[in-house]
Design an enzyme around this catalytic site. Structure first.
Site, mmCIF file in Angstrom:
data_model
loop_
_atom_site.group_PDB
_atom_site.id
_atom_site.type_symbol
_atom_site.label_atom_id
_atom_site.label_comp_id
_atom_site.label_asym_id
_atom_site.label_seq_id
_atom_site.Cartn_x
_atom_site.Cartn_y
_atom_site.Cartn_z
ATOM 1 N N ASP A 1 -12.932 1.601 3.436
ATOM 2 C CA ASP A 1 -12.136 2.353 4.412
ATOM 3 C C ASP A 1 -12.721 2.209 5.821
ATOM 4 O O ASP A 1 -12.538 3.093 6.662
ATOM 5 C CB ASP A 1 -12.015 3.839 4.030
ATOM 6 C CG ASP A 1 -10.625 4.405 4.330
ATOM 7 O OD1 ASP A 1 -9.771 3.671 4.881
ATOM 8 O OD2 ASP A 1 -10.389 5.591 4.020
ATOM 9 N N LYS B 1 0.862 -1.191 0.000
ATOM 10 C CA LYS B 1 0.000 0.000 0.000
ATOM 11 C C LYS B 1 0.894 1.235 0.000
ATOM 12 O O LYS B 1 1.852 1.291 0.766
ATOM 13 C CB LYS B 1 -0.890 -0.019 1.250
ATOM 14 C CG LYS B 1 -1.553 1.309 1.603
ATOM 15 C CD LYS B 1 -2.796 1.586 0.785
ATOM 16 C CE LYS B 1 -3.421 2.947 1.104
ATOM 17 N NZ LYS B 1 -3.942 3.093 2.458
#
Ligand SMILES: [Zn+2]
Length: 437
Positions: free
Chosen positions: A349, A216
């Site tokens: 998220d 990420k």
């Protein structure tokens, strides 16, 4: 099954050392464990067809057949699960979670240790699984707490979804993935901070060394970080190319947090596999993503929850100001990106809002222009493709893990039924069954 039971009985009268060995043998020679799930309706997520009266046969946690009940060959020892009034579909996939974090914002974040994060993760893994998400891609955690959580779930120590986990997110000094809350004398640095080509190469390799399945990165500024601009690019094109080259060579995909249009364009050009958030996506970025096959993982429902609950959750002003601007722009731009036909994978998220509400994302995706089937595909076949797990998760077919959920009604007509998942199975084990049998 019967063999292992008789061995265990024998163990009671034998010395412990011998028994340990015997149990080991019993596990490797155990008879296949069969389960048969009868579905009143089954949604084929690839075609959108709702098939009546289907039976899935499962052996050792994997699907071995699926088809009309009348033709199903069900082994005599199979445990039978009957869901005549339900619609069964593959277990859902959330490609953007932070299981080890809860909605705590700004200076409140600083009091949370890495061991505490891991325990928070155990709580949230269970909630996420019960909500019907049998697989997640977890993109960012401190101290490799996500890797520990993944391993604990795989070992059967705590219940939770299958996890593809990143470890700490890579980011520039002072960027969205650094820790910018404290003054210089505290020397606080985010775990994933790395600058320059050599710096990012080292960090990618270090994350993989400590267990990362995916890399990420923070390509642009963000909302929940102090002092940076969501629209400004943070990593350079050259740094991102170096990250992607190492990650891909070592068999890992790359997810890029990116709000600003230039950062989205550069990240896609560098070869990342997905753009997270994408708030200021424009036509040039859309064209680049379509050319490269980059997935968009827009995280939209968080905007509703965050703005409604900001005061109660003590959100600092320096986050709230950014949130109001970015979240409004994102709705408009993402809707345009959906209409332009970019590849979409489902992501939430979760952590910005409480875990377990993940399925609320579906209704927002539909509001912004996807059909309910497209939104469901984003959370099944598309997300599986993004994770590199096609054929294992996200579809109910022979060879796939027996991960499935069941709901009332037809989710292709009313996607909000996925907010009320009544049955969850992971790897052939029933995790939740409100249908009673
Ligand atoms: Zn995130």
């Amino acid at each position: 099954m019967s063999m292992s039971i008789s061995l265990k009985k024998t163990c009671n009268v034998l010395v412990a050392l011998f028994c340990l060995g015997t149990v080991g043998i019993a596990q490797t020679t155990q008879a296949p464990r069969h389960v048969a799930v009868h579905a009143g309706h089954l949604l084929d997520v690839k075609t959108g067809k709702l098939l009546a009266d289907q039976t899935l046969v499962i052996e050792d946690g994997k699907i071995i057949s699926v088809g009309a009940t009348a033709e199903a060959k069900i082994p005599a020892d199979a445990v039978r699960i009957d869901l005549p009034s339900a619609t069964v579909l593959p277990g859902l996939i959330d490609a953007h979670t932070h299981l080890t974090m809860d909605p705590k914002f700004g200076y409140e974040e600083l009091g949370i240790s890495v061991p505490r994060e891991a325990l928070t993760g155990a709580k949230n893994a269970r909630l996420t699984l019960l909500a019907g998400f049998t697989t997640v891609r977890n993109v960012g955690a401190s101290g490799f707490s996500d890797i520990a959580l993944r391993d604990a779930i795989n070992a059967g120590d705590v219940p939770g979804p299958r996890m593809v986990a990143s470890g700490p997110a890579l980011g520039i000094t002072g960027g969205h993935c650094d820790n910018n809350l404290l003054p210089y004398e505290y020397h606080a640095v985010g775990d994933g901070v790395a600058d320059g080509i050599a710096g990012v190469q080292h960090k990618v390799r270090e994350n993989i060394k400590y267990g990362a399945d995916v890399i990420k990165i923070c390509a642009t500024g963000g909302v929940l970080s102090k002092g940076d601009d969501p629209q400004a690019s943070q990593y350079t094109l050259e740094e991102m190319k170096a990250i992607v080259a190492d990650a891909h060579r070592l068999g890992r995909k790359v997810a890029a947090h990116a709000h600003g249009a230039q950062g989205i364009l550069w990240a896609s050009e560098a070869g990342v596999d997905s753009i997270e958030h994408g708030s200021y996506i424009d036509d040039a970025a859309i064209a680049e993503m379509k050319k490269n096959g980059t997935y968009l993982v827009a995280t939209l429902y968080l905007g509703d929850w965050f703005l409604e609950n900001a005061e109660r959750n003590h959100v600092p002003e320096f986050y709230l100001t950014k949130a109001k601007t970015v979240m409004a722009a994102a709705r408009k731009n993402i809707s345009h990106a959906f209409a332009s036909g970019v590849k979409v994978a489902f992501g939430t998220d979760a952590a910005v809002y409480p875990h377990g509400l993940n399925a609320h994302e579906f209704a927002v995706m539909v509001k912004l222009g996807l059909t309910p089937l497209q939104a469901i595909q984003a959370a099944t076949v598309n997300a599986a493709d993004l994770l590199g797990w096609s054929g294992k998760v996200g579809s109910l077919e022979p060879g796939a893990w027996a991960d499935m959920v069941a709901v009332d009604g037809d989710p292709v007509k009313d996607v909000t039924t996925l907010e009320r998942v009544k049955f969850v199975m992971k790897g052939g084990d029933v995790v939740k069954n409100e249908y009673g049998k």
